[in-house]
Design a protein around this motif. Structure first.
Motif, PDB file in Angstrom:
ATOM      1  N   UNK A   1       0.858  -1.197   0.000  1.00 21.08           N
ATOM      2  CA  UNK A   1       0.000   0.000   0.000  1.00 21.08           C
ATOM      3  C   UNK A   1       0.892   1.243   0.000  1.00 21.08           C
ATOM      4  N   UNK A   2       0.625   2.144  -0.942  1.00 19.49           N
ATOM      5  CA  UNK A   2       1.479   3.329  -1.069  1.00 19.49           C
ATOM      6  C   UNK A   2       0.942   4.562  -0.385  1.00 19.49           C
ATOM      7  N   UNK A   3      -0.404   4.667  -0.307  1.00 14.96           N
ATOM      8  CA  UNK A   3      -1.030   5.839   0.309  1.00 14.96           C
ATOM      9  C   UNK A   3      -2.191   5.382   1.173  1.00 14.96           C
ATOM     10  N   UNK A   4      -2.298   5.943   2.381  1.00 12.72           N
ATOM     11  CA  UNK A   4      -3.411   5.664   3.280  1.00 12.72           C
ATOM     12  C   UNK A   4      -4.226   6.938   3.472  1.00 12.72           C
ATOM     13  N   UNK A   5      -5.554   6.817   3.305  1.00 11.26           N
ATOM     14  CA  UNK A   5      -6.471   7.934   3.531  1.00 11.26           C
ATOM     15  C   UNK A   5      -7.201   7.641   4.841  1.00 11.26           C
ATOM     16  N   UNK A   6      -6.995   8.475   5.841  1.00 15.82           N
ATOM     17  CA  UNK A   6      -7.481   8.189   7.188  1.00 15.82           C
ATOM     18  C   UNK A   6      -8.521   9.196   7.648  1.00 15.82           C
ATOM     19  N   UNK A   7      -9.717   8.697   7.979  1.00 13.58           N
ATOM     20  CA  UNK A   7     -10.713   9.550   8.621  1.00 13.58           C
ATOM     21  C   UNK A   7     -10.285   9.774  10.071  1.00 13.58           C
ATOM     22  N   UNK A   8     -10.608  10.928  10.629  1.00 16.17           N
ATOM     23  CA  UNK A   8     -10.209  11.208  12.011  1.00 16.17           C
ATOM     24  C   UNK A   8     -11.176  10.599  13.010  1.00 16.17           C
ATOM     25  N   UNK A   9     -12.477  10.789  12.802  1.00 12.44           N
ATOM     26  CA  UNK A   9     -13.480  10.293  13.750  1.00 12.44           C
ATOM     27  C   UNK A   9     -13.796   8.831  13.460  1.00 12.44           C
ATOM     28  N   UNK A  10     -13.355   7.929  14.347  1.00 11.58           N
ATOM     29  CA  UNK A  10     -13.527   6.492  14.172  1.00 11.58           C
ATOM     30  C   UNK A  10     -14.112   5.874  15.436  1.00 11.58           C
ATOM     31  N   UNK A  11     -14.716   4.685  15.338  1.00 13.65           N
ATOM     32  CA  UNK A  11     -15.368   4.081  16.515  1.00 13.65           C
ATOM     33  C   UNK A  11     -14.401   3.539  17.557  1.00 13.65           C
TER      34      UNK A  11
ATOM     35  N   UNK B   1       5.281   5.615   3.499  1.00 11.51           N
ATOM     36  CA  UNK B   1       3.897   5.616   3.033  1.00 11.51           C
ATOM     37  C   UNK B   1       3.297   7.018   3.064  1.00 11.51           C
ATOM     38  N   UNK B   2       2.553   7.355   2.017  1.00  7.47           N
ATOM     39  CA  UNK B   2       1.854   8.629   1.999  1.00  7.47           C
ATOM     40  C   UNK B   2       0.602   8.547   2.864  1.00  7.47           C
ATOM     41  N   UNK B   3       0.321   9.599   3.618  1.00 10.37           N
ATOM     42  CA  UNK B   3      -0.843   9.619   4.505  1.00 10.37           C
ATOM     43  C   UNK B   3      -1.631  10.906   4.288  1.00 10.37           C
ATOM     44  N   UNK B   4      -2.945  10.741   4.048  1.00  9.90           N
ATOM     45  CA  UNK B   4      -3.849  11.877   3.901  1.00  9.90           C
ATOM     46  C   UNK B   4      -4.924  11.770   4.974  1.00  9.90           C
ATOM     47  N   UNK B   5      -5.103  12.806   5.767  1.00 13.63           N
ATOM     48  CA  UNK B   5      -6.146  12.835   6.776  1.00 13.63           C
ATOM     49  C   UNK B   5      -7.443  13.329   6.137  1.00 13.63           C
ATOM     50  N   UNK B   6      -8.548  12.661   6.477  1.00 13.08           N
ATOM     51  CA  UNK B   6      -9.856  12.983   5.905  1.00 13.08           C
ATOM     52  C   UNK B   6     -10.833  13.227   7.040  1.00 13.08           C
TER      53      UNK B   6
ATOM     54  N   UNK C   1      -0.815  16.875  10.750  1.00 12.37           N
ATOM     55  CA  UNK C   1       0.511  17.028  10.150  1.00 12.37           C
ATOM     56  C   UNK C   1       1.612  16.706  11.159  1.00 12.37           C
ATOM     57  N   UNK C   2       1.371  17.058  12.418  1.00 10.30           N
ATOM     58  CA  UNK C   2       2.378  16.781  13.444  1.00 10.30           C
ATOM     59  C   UNK C   2       2.511  15.282  13.724  1.00 10.30           C
ATOM     60  N   UNK C   3       1.435  14.520  13.536  1.00  9.82           N
ATOM     61  CA  UNK C   3       1.522  13.069  13.776  1.00  9.82           C
ATOM     62  C   UNK C   3       2.114  12.323  12.583  1.00  9.82           C
ATOM     63  N   UNK C   4       2.396  13.067  11.498  1.00  5.01           N
ATOM     64  CA  UNK C   4       3.071  12.446  10.363  1.00  5.01           C
ATOM     65  C   UNK C   4       2.311  12.412   9.066  1.00  5.01           C
ATOM     66  N   UNK C   5       1.122  13.036   9.036  1.00  6.86           N
ATOM     67  CA  UNK C   5       0.358  13.054   7.787  1.00  6.86           C
ATOM     68  C   UNK C   5       1.044  13.930   6.750  1.00  6.86           C
ATOM     69  N   UNK C   6       0.853  13.581   5.490  1.00  3.29           N
ATOM     70  CA  UNK C   6       1.431  14.360   4.390  1.00  3.29           C
ATOM     71  C   UNK C   6       0.482  15.420   3.860  1.00  3.29           C
ATOM     72  N   UNK C   7      -0.824  15.173   4.032  1.00  5.39           N
ATOM     73  CA  UNK C   7      -1.809  16.093   3.470  1.00  5.39           C
ATOM     74  C   UNK C   7      -3.093  15.972   4.268  1.00  5.39           C
ATOM     75  N   UNK C   8      -4.026  16.860   3.982  1.00  4.37           N
ATOM     76  CA  UNK C   8      -5.243  16.986   4.773  1.00  4.37           C
ATOM     77  C   UNK C   8      -6.371  17.434   3.858  1.00  4.37           C
ATOM     78  N   UNK C   9      -7.472  16.668   3.804  1.00  4.26           N
ATOM     79  CA  UNK C   9      -8.622  17.009   2.959  1.00  4.26           C
ATOM     80  C   UNK C   9      -9.860  17.100   3.838  1.00  4.26           C
ATOM     81  N   UNK C  10     -10.601  18.191   3.709  1.00  3.77           N
ATOM     82  CA  UNK C  10     -11.782  18.421   4.536  1.00  3.77           C
ATOM     83  C   UNK C  10     -13.055  18.067   3.787  1.00  3.77           C
ATOM     84  N   UNK C  11     -13.959  17.334   4.443  1.00  2.00           N
ATOM     85  CA  UNK C  11     -15.266  17.011   3.869  1.00  2.00           C
ATOM     86  C   UNK C  11     -16.140  18.269   3.883  1.00  2.00           C
ATOM     87  N   UNK C  12     -17.009  18.434   2.887  1.00  2.00           N
ATOM     88  CA  UNK C  12     -17.141  17.629   1.663  1.00  2.00           C
ATOM     89  C   UNK C  12     -16.027  17.962   0.678  1.00  2.00           C
ATOM     90  N   UNK C  13     -15.625  16.969  -0.090  1.00  2.00           N
ATOM     91  CA  UNK C  13     -14.536  17.142  -1.046  1.00  2.00           C
ATOM     92  C   UNK C  13     -14.968  16.563  -2.383  1.00  2.00           C
TER      93      UNK C  13
END
Length: 228
Positions: A47-57, A75-80, A93-105
């Protein structure tokens, strides 16, 4: 094919992202919890890129990102997230994410961010597969043509887009909403019946027996899928 992980606990959002990333030429691995995502990352080290939602169960996306970075710096990491606070962006970004996308996108925005990450990570530019095959069907995505047993089938642009979506997701059940969003776009506010009308027209063109379809099959209570 480049592999991407999408961690999102809301199924409708995750399904929408998966459909659009597959259309863009990516192989997608899905997770609904942080623990599931971490297990999949171990199972699929490619896996080259992980897209991670912040609010999880079970744990937040920040913790998932921290654990990824503890063992994988490449690995590339994008926070969603639906949040818009500046602090969340900074925390991600401080925890190591490379980018950040805000919903809705938009799908185009997310795909562009992923493409950019793969380029930065030294990967090749993703080239969507030009020829899709399934049973007697051959689709050339460059020429926008579909053949069955070597004979060209004349399709409208919408019909072509539907068949392409099905062939890219062969064996997977797609809801009418999935098909409507992928083919007509998120902004389309027409009736879902337009999907059924086009499916009926497609069956006339591609099925051997429209009364007993074997290629575009109905998933009762949900929608359709390509293949039995």
């Amino acid at each position: 094919m480049k592999k991407v992980l999408i961690l999102e606990d809301e199924l409708n959002i995750r399904s929408f992202v998966v459909i659009n990333l597959k259309r863009a030429g990516y192989e997608v691995v899905e997770a609904g919890t942080g623990q599931e995502a971490l297990a999949l990352l171990q199972k699929y080290p490619e896996i080259g890129v992980a897209i991670l939602d912040i609010m999880l169960p079970d744990m937040d996306g920040f913790e998932v990102c921290r654990r990824i970075r503890a063992t994988n710096k490449q690995m590339g990491v994008i926070m969603l997230t639906a949040r818009t606070q500046e602090m969340d962006k900074i925390t991600g970004l401080m925890t190591g994410a490379d980018d950040y996308v805000t919903k809705p996108f938009s799908p185009a925005e997310l795909t562009a961010r992923i493409d950019a990450l793969f380029r930065r990570l030294g990967g090749d530019v993703v080239v969507p597969k030009e020829v899709l095959t399934y049973g007697p069907f051959v689709m050339n995505t460059r020429n926008h043509t579909l053949e069955k047993n070597g004979k060209r089938i004349k399709l409208t642009q919408v019909e072509y887009a539907i068949v392409k979506l099905f062939m890219q997701n062969a064996g997977s059940a797609l809801s009418r909403e999935d098909i409507l969003t992928a083919v007509w776009g998120r902004e389309y506010d027409g009736d879902l019946k337009i999907v059924d009308v086009n499916i009926r027209r497609l069956r006339v063109k591609i099925e051997d027996d429209t009364a007993n379809p074997t290629y575009i099959t109905t998933v009762w209570g949900l929608g359709y899928k390509w293949g039995a």
